[in-house]
Design an enzyme around this catalytic site. Structure first.
Site, PDB file in Angstrom:
ATOM      1  N   CYS A  52       0.889  -1.061   0.024  1.00 28.47           N
ATOM      2  CA  CYS A  52      -0.045  -0.088  -0.027  1.00 28.47           C
ATOM      3  C   CYS A  52       1.006   1.157  -0.125  1.00 28.47           C
ATOM      4  O   CYS A  52       1.761   1.678   1.064  1.00 28.47           O
ATOM      5  CB  CYS A  52      -0.977  -0.274   1.243  1.00 28.47           C
ATOM      6  SG  CYS A  52      -1.876   1.432   1.429  1.00 28.47           S
ATOM      7  N   CYS A  55       0.022   3.816   2.619  1.00 26.39           N
ATOM      8  CA  CYS A  55       0.289   3.524   3.852  1.00 26.39           C
ATOM      9  C   CYS A  55       1.767   3.822   4.210  1.00 26.39           C
ATOM     10  O   CYS A  55       2.150   4.321   5.300  1.00 26.39           O
ATOM     11  CB  CYS A  55       0.197   2.034   4.040  1.00 26.39           C
ATOM     12  SG  CYS A  55      -1.635   1.406   3.851  1.00 26.39           S
TER      13      CYS A  55
END
Length: 127
Positions: A52, A55
């Site tokens: 991600c 993230c």
């Protein structure tokens, strides 16, 4: 013997203060949550994934918040590594930040929204 266990627990809690704790097992998750609940601490959980991109952008921001709010417990959970925990909290997008106190979910932030995360950490840490 009980005093040694209490000292070990206090030392472990102090070690995590101001740091993000990466959770890698259901046992570690349970221990962290139980200790935070017993101490009536705010728990801020970063549900993340290695793949991600947003993230990775939020990781240093989350770490800075952990330093600014050492009275709270900051946990990082990889949704691929600990899928049952992500499912328990209906995490469907990453990053998702969950705010818990005494076992109850108080709030959440879905997405890489620095301002909202920062505001909500400050709000919930003050309660």
């Amino acid at each position: 013997m009980a005093a040694s266990a209490a000292t070990a627990t206090a030392t472990a809690a102090a070690v995590g203060a101001g740091e993000v704790i990466s959770v890698h097992s259901l046992e570690q998750w349970t221990m962290q949550i139980e200790e935070a609940n017993a101490a009536k601490k705010l728990v801020v959980i970063d549900f993340t994934a290695s793949w991600c991109g947003p993230c990775r952008i939020m990781a240093p921001i989350f770490a800075d918040l952990a330093k600014k709010f050492p009275a709270a417990v900051f946990l990082k959970v990889d949704v691929d590594e600990l899928k049952p925990i992500a499912e328990q909290f209906s995490v469907e997008a990453m990053p998702t930040f969950l705010f818990m106190k005494e076992g109850d979910v108080k709030d959440r932030v879905v997405g890489a929204i620095k301002e909202e995360l920062t505001t909500k950490v400050g709000l919930h840490a003050a309660q």
